[in-house]
Scaffold this motif. Structure first.
Motif, PDB file in Angstrom:
ATOM      1  N   ASP A   1      -1.412 -38.899   5.189  1.00 14.19           N
ATOM      2  CA  ASP A   1      -1.872 -39.633   3.997  1.00 14.19           C
ATOM      3  C   ASP A   1      -3.356 -39.975   4.008  1.00 14.19           C
ATOM      4  OD1 ASP A   1      -0.984 -41.374   6.122  1.00 14.19           O
ATOM      5  OD2 ASP A   1      -1.123 -43.079   4.763  1.00 14.19           O
ATOM      6  N   ILE A   2      -3.899 -40.336   5.170  1.00 12.88           N
ATOM      7  CA  ILE A   2      -5.329 -40.675   5.221  1.00 12.88           C
ATOM      8  C   ILE A   2      -6.153 -39.437   4.870  1.00 12.88           C
ATOM      9  CG2 ILE A   2      -7.243 -41.381   6.740  1.00 12.88           C
ATOM     10  CD1 ILE A   2      -5.189 -43.120   8.268  1.00 12.88           C
ATOM     11  N   ALA A   3      -5.745 -38.297   5.418  1.00 10.20           N
ATOM     12  CA  ALA A   3      -6.447 -37.031   5.134  1.00 10.20           C
ATOM     13  C   ALA A   3      -6.411 -36.723   3.636  1.00 10.20           C
ATOM     14  CB  ALA A   3      -5.803 -35.889   5.923  1.00 10.20           C
ATOM     15  N   LEU A   4      -5.241 -36.861   3.029  1.00  9.76           N
ATOM     16  CA  LEU A   4      -5.095 -36.582   1.594  1.00  9.76           C
ATOM     17  C   LEU A   4      -5.958 -37.515   0.754  1.00  9.76           C
ATOM     18  CD1 LEU A   4      -1.225 -36.089   1.415  1.00  9.76           C
ATOM     19  CD2 LEU A   4      -2.930 -34.348   0.854  1.00  9.76           C
ATOM     20  N   MET A   5      -5.889 -38.807   1.038  1.00  2.91           N
ATOM     21  CA  MET A   5      -6.614 -39.782   0.220  1.00  2.91           C
ATOM     22  C   MET A   5      -8.125 -39.720   0.434  1.00  2.91           C
ATOM     23  SD  MET A   5      -4.480 -41.262  -1.783  1.00  2.91           S
ATOM     24  CE  MET A   5      -3.522 -39.772  -1.907  1.00  2.91           C
ATOM     25  N   ARG A   6      -8.564 -39.352   1.637  1.00  4.03           N
ATOM     26  CA  ARG A   6     -10.001 -39.208   1.911  1.00  4.03           C
ATOM     27  C   ARG A   6     -10.642 -38.140   1.031  1.00  4.03           C
ATOM     28  NH1 ARG A   6     -11.555 -37.090   7.131  1.00  4.03           N
ATOM     29  NH2 ARG A   6     -13.705 -37.516   6.515  1.00  4.03           N
ATOM     30  N   THR A   7      -9.864 -37.153   0.649  1.00  6.27           N
ATOM     31  CA  THR A   7     -10.436 -36.042  -0.120  1.00  6.27           C
ATOM     32  C   THR A   7     -10.647 -36.377  -1.592  1.00  6.27           C
ATOM     33  OG1 THR A   7      -8.274 -35.069  -0.633  1.00  6.27           O
ATOM     34  CG2 THR A   7      -9.341 -34.324   1.388  1.00  6.27           C
ATOM     35  N   ILE A   8     -10.077 -37.477  -2.069  1.00  7.86           N
ATOM     36  CA  ILE A   8     -10.221 -37.824  -3.484  1.00  7.86           C
ATOM     37  C   ILE A   8     -11.539 -38.568  -3.682  1.00  7.86           C
ATOM     38  CG2 ILE A   8      -9.271 -39.160  -5.416  1.00  7.86           C
ATOM     39  CD1 ILE A   8      -6.481 -38.635  -4.251  1.00  7.86           C
TER      40      ILE A   8
ATOM     41  N   PHE B   1       0.629 -36.996  -5.125  1.00  4.39           N
ATOM     42  CA  PHE B   1      -0.793 -36.679  -4.924  1.00  4.39           C
ATOM     43  C   PHE B   1      -1.490 -36.210  -6.200  1.00  4.39           C
ATOM     44  CE2 PHE B   1      -4.294 -33.759  -4.070  1.00  4.39           C
ATOM     45  CZ  PHE B   1      -5.121 -34.575  -3.313  1.00  4.39           C
ATOM     46  N   GLU B   2      -0.846 -35.318  -6.931  1.00  3.19           N
ATOM     47  CA  GLU B   2      -1.500 -34.773  -8.131  1.00  3.19           C
ATOM     48  C   GLU B   2      -1.824 -35.874  -9.142  1.00  3.19           C
ATOM     49  OE1 GLU B   2      -0.653 -32.186 -12.113  1.00  3.19           O
ATOM     50  OE2 GLU B   2       0.816 -32.026 -10.502  1.00  3.19           O
ATOM     51  N   GLN B   3      -0.865 -36.810  -9.326  1.00  5.52           N
ATOM     52  CA  GLN B   3      -1.085 -37.887 -10.289  1.00  5.52           C
ATOM     53  C   GLN B   3      -2.140 -38.884  -9.784  1.00  5.52           C
ATOM     54  OE1 GLN B   3       1.985 -36.574  -9.609  1.00  5.52           O
ATOM     55  NE2 GLN B   3       2.056 -35.561 -11.601  1.00  5.52           N
ATOM     56  N   VAL B   4      -2.139 -39.127  -8.473  1.00 11.84           N
ATOM     57  CA  VAL B   4      -3.164 -40.013  -7.907  1.00 11.84           C
ATOM     58  C   VAL B   4      -4.543 -39.383  -8.124  1.00 11.84           C
ATOM     59  CG1 VAL B   4      -4.088 -41.068  -5.801  1.00 11.84           C
ATOM     60  CG2 VAL B   4      -1.622 -41.048  -6.181  1.00 11.84           C
ATOM     61  N   ARG B   5      -4.627 -38.093  -7.881  1.00 10.03           N
ATOM     62  CA  ARG B   5      -5.909 -37.383  -8.034  1.00 10.03           C
ATOM     63  C   ARG B   5      -6.368 -37.340  -9.492  1.00 10.03           C
ATOM     64  NH1 ARG B   5      -7.905 -32.528  -9.728  1.00 10.03           N
ATOM     65  NH2 ARG B   5      -9.608 -31.601  -8.515  1.00 10.03           N
ATOM     66  N   ASN B   6      -5.473 -36.851 -10.363  1.00 10.48           N
ATOM     67  CA  ASN B   6      -5.873 -36.578 -11.745  1.00 10.48           C
ATOM     68  C   ASN B   6      -5.817 -37.778 -12.685  1.00 10.48           C
ATOM     69  OD1 ASN B   6      -6.454 -33.920 -11.198  1.00 10.48           O
ATOM     70  ND2 ASN B   6      -4.442 -33.157 -11.788  1.00 10.48           N
TER      71      ASN B   6
END
Length: 313
Positions: free
Chosen positions: A127-134, A90-95
């Motif tokens: 995963d949908i919740a995590l990716m929606r926030t980016i 998650f961190e790498q996908v985000r940043n």
């Protein structure tokens, strides 16, 4: 009769789509994290070995490699299980991907409880919740083989980060019709109705359609809205359907926190306050078992959805 319905796992569709689109998109490269046989990117690797990179069991590093490749003009499709692609990395996908808004596509397979016997550790319902926030991330969850292939093409044509969720288990092909059209951010009404709206995504579209049939036998007219793109959400189709029926039920193979149900509630509370019932994983982890048994236990099969909607209406 049900046994004659064609069934294909959307992870298979993913691998096949990558191979089919490779010639048309020469900059397409595929990255995997030692799971090519499971994610089905092995289909692409066999045809285009020089355009497939196995990054080993190092998903976070793989996201950084994909970011770098996108900066030199490649269009990387990064592949792993949803638990690792969205969770571990998650961190790498985000940043590294989301923040600089890079043209990286994430193909996350083995999402949801239909991972089955692998159990709760591998059944990613977050995963949908995590990716929606980016910010700027497109999030898609195709219902079947046809939609999965269309989503891969749409992702390649879209400029910017995209997350697509694929499943392990074979599911019925329901969009195999000549008038089928796919567009990022657009849902479709797969069944007209007037008493209640069922908004479904992924494998739950088939369950919703089955539930609508059962409801019709009880004199309840259910409208079924299929949503592949959870972000950006097709707010217009949801608002218009809710205006007509006055009641909405959401169905997803994902936690009821932060997924399709939350997106629909955000939309309706802002535009058309409507009663909503969210069906999905009710703040619990999954467990080990066959995909079919788990879908039934958690009320996400046609019978379970039918009972929940009938109770709600």
């Amino acid at each position: 009769m049900a046994d004659q319905i064609k069934k294909v796992a959307t992870r298979e569709s993913y691998g096949n789509a990558l191979k089919e689109l490779a010639e048309e998109f020469p900059d397409l490269v595929v990255l995997d994290a030692d799971l090519a046989a499971a994610t089905k990117t092995s289909v692409f690797r066999k045809a285009y070995p020089d355009r497939h990179i196995d990054c080993g069991i190092a998903e976070s590093n793989m996201m950084g490699v994909a970011a770098g490749l996108s900066l030199v003009g490649k269009v990387p499709f990064v592949s792993s299980f949803a638990m690792f692609a969205a969770g571990r990395a998650f961190e790498q996908v985000r940043n590294s991907i989301g923040y600089p808004h890079l043209n990286v596509k994430i193909g996350a397979t083995h999402a949801g409880i239909t991972v089955g016997e692998d159990g709760a550790s591998h059944q990613c319902n977050e995963d949908i919740a995590l990716m929606r926030t980016i910010p700027g991330m497109v999030v898609m969850c195709p219902a079947d083989d046809v939609e999965a292939k269309a989503a891969v093409r749409a992702a390649l044509e879209h400029e910017g980060p995209v997350y697509i969720r694929f499943g392990r288990a074979a599911v019925p092909v329901i969009n195999d019709r000549p008038d089928y059209h796919f567009e990022i951010g657009k849902g479709s009404i797969v069944r007209e109705g007037s008493d209640v709206t069922i908004v479904a995504t992924g494998i739950c579209v088939d369950s919703a359609m089955g539930a609508a049939e059962k409801l019709a036998a009880d004199g309840i007219s259910a409208e079924v809205v299929s949503i592949c793109t959870i972000k950006p959400l097709d707010e217009e189709i949801i608002i218009n359907s809710a205006k007509k029926t006055g009641k909405v039920v959401t169905v997803e193979e994902h936690s009821v926190i932060g997924g399709l149900g939350s997106a629909v509630c955000d939309c309706l509370s802002a535009n058309l306050p409507t009663r909503v019932k969210k069906l999905g994983m009710q703040d619990v982890f999954g467990e080990s078992g066959s995909a079919a048994a788990l879908v039934e236990k958690y009320g996400l099969d046609a019978e379970g959805v039918y009972k929940s909607v009938k109770e709600f209406v």
